[in-house]
Motif scaffolding. Structure first.
Motif, mmCIF file in Angstrom:
data_model
loop_
_atom_site.group_PDB
_atom_site.id
_atom_site.type_symbol
_atom_site.label_atom_id
_atom_site.label_comp_id
_atom_site.label_asym_id
_atom_site.label_seq_id
_atom_site.Cartn_x
_atom_site.Cartn_y
_atom_site.Cartn_z
ATOM 1 N N ASP A 112 -7.938 -7.993 -12.259
ATOM 2 C CA ASP A 112 -8.799 -7.182 -11.401
ATOM 3 C C ASP A 112 -9.809 -6.406 -12.241
ATOM 4 O OD1 ASP A 112 -7.391 -7.922 -9.049
ATOM 5 O OD2 ASP A 112 -5.888 -6.372 -9.441
ATOM 6 N N GLN A 170 -12.871 -0.655 -4.839
ATOM 7 C CA GLN A 170 -11.716 -1.563 -4.813
ATOM 8 C C GLN A 170 -10.480 -0.836 -4.287
ATOM 9 O OE1 GLN A 170 -11.817 -4.813 -5.734
ATOM 10 N NE2 GLN A 170 -9.678 -5.182 -5.332
ATOM 11 N N ASN A 172 -10.413 1.878 -2.381
ATOM 12 C CA ASN A 172 -10.618 2.175 -0.967
ATOM 13 C C ASN A 172 -10.395 0.939 -0.108
ATOM 14 O OD1 ASN A 172 -11.173 4.879 -1.381
ATOM 15 N ND2 ASN A 172 -13.375 4.547 -1.578
ATOM 16 N N LEU A 173 -10.854 -0.221 -0.587
ATOM 17 C CA LEU A 173 -10.647 -1.475 0.133
ATOM 18 C C LEU A 173 -9.162 -1.782 0.262
ATOM 19 C CD1 LEU A 173 -11.966 -3.967 1.452
ATOM 20 C CD2 LEU A 173 -11.978 -5.021 -0.810
ATOM 21 N N GLU A 174 -8.418 -1.558 -0.827
ATOM 22 C CA GLU A 174 -6.972 -1.816 -0.795
ATOM 23 C C GLU A 174 -6.270 -0.863 0.165
ATOM 24 O OE1 GLU A 174 -5.408 -1.754 -4.770
ATOM 25 O OE2 GLU A 174 -6.583 -3.503 -5.356
ATOM 26 N N ARG A 175 -6.734 0.399 0.220
ATOM 27 C CA ARG A 175 -6.133 1.367 1.142
ATOM 28 C C ARG A 175 -6.382 0.970 2.591
ATOM 29 N NH1 ARG A 175 -8.147 6.399 -2.345
ATOM 30 N NH2 ARG A 175 -6.401 6.473 -3.798
ATOM 31 N N ILE A 176 -7.577 0.488 2.874
ATOM 32 C CA ILE A 176 -7.933 0.058 4.223
ATOM 33 C C ILE A 176 -7.089 -1.147 4.640
ATOM 34 C CG2 ILE A 176 -9.770 -0.969 5.635
ATOM 35 C CD1 ILE A 176 -11.749 0.791 4.003
ATOM 36 N N GLN A 177 -6.879 -2.064 3.683
ATOM 37 C CA GLN A 177 -6.132 -3.285 3.985
ATOM 38 C C GLN A 177 -4.640 -3.055 4.100
ATOM 39 O OE1 GLN A 177 -7.451 -5.945 0.909
ATOM 40 N NE2 GLN A 177 -9.324 -6.479 2.017
ATOM 41 N N SER A 178 -4.119 -1.953 3.539
ATOM 42 C CA SER A 178 -2.666 -1.735 3.597
ATOM 43 C C SER A 178 -2.235 -0.844 4.717
ATOM 44 C CB SER A 178 -2.130 -1.179 2.292
ATOM 45 O OG SER A 178 -2.928 -0.186 1.741
#
Length: 178
Positions: A112, A170, A172-178
């Motif tokens: 990553d 990245q 923030n994107l992971e937080r949104i997806q989880s």
């Protein structure tokens, strides 16, 4: 197969991954990195007589790795120069220079982080790799790239700012997806 060819095959197999790792940090595409890695080995084999062999095997391997590592870095930088991808234009707009505070987070893996580095503009990626990963000084980067030391410092700062922004996005994107 002659002994010389066997020796070359041995060195290629032993150090291919090491050289590829270095080159891949500078190139955006795997095919480019593979081509340049092979070009590095052509240079290694043609310049092998200029390498000083040390009697101590541990020191010999370390100095050899450093020697081929330097060839890999220089070959990568030369390739970027030839392809005219290292424009000295200001490649940031105002929003890219905002400061982001990033909390320590171990969610990002090595791949990553490398992917984030690959998103940097070529000049920033090269300077970031040379300074932070390869251990070059700003003076050495200046000489290698033919730019003022202050420009090296500026681009390193911009690279770090951009990486912070990319990292924050990245996370923030992971937080949104989880």
């Amino acid at each position: 197969m002659s002994n010389s060819e066997k020796s070359k095959a041995f060195l290629y197999k032993k150090f291919y991954g090491y050289v590829m790792t270095i080159v891949f940090r500078y190139m955006k595409h795997e095919m480019e990195a593979e081509e340049l890695t092979n070009e590095c080995f052509v240079k290694v084999f043609s310049k092998i007589n200029s390498f000083s062999i040390h009697d101590d095997e541990v020191i010999l391997e370390k100095t050899f790795k450093a020697w081929i590592g330097r060839i890999a870095v220089n070959t990568s930088i030369d390739a970027l120069r030839v392809r005219k991808q290292m424009y000295m234009l200001d490649d940031l707009n105002g929003s890219d220079t905002l400061h982001f505070s990033v909390e320590a987070d171990n969610r990002l893996e090595y791949n990553d982080i490398i992917a984030l580095i690959r998103e940097l503009p070529d000049i920033q990626r090269s300077i970031f790799n040379m300074y932070e990963i390869e251990g070059f000084s700003h003076e050495e980067i200046s000489k290698e790239l033919g730019i003022p030391e202050s420009t090296s410092r500026t681009y390193l700062t911009r690279a770090k700012q951009k990486l912070r922004k990319l990292y924050a996005s990245q996370i923030n994107l992971e937080r949104i997806q989880s």
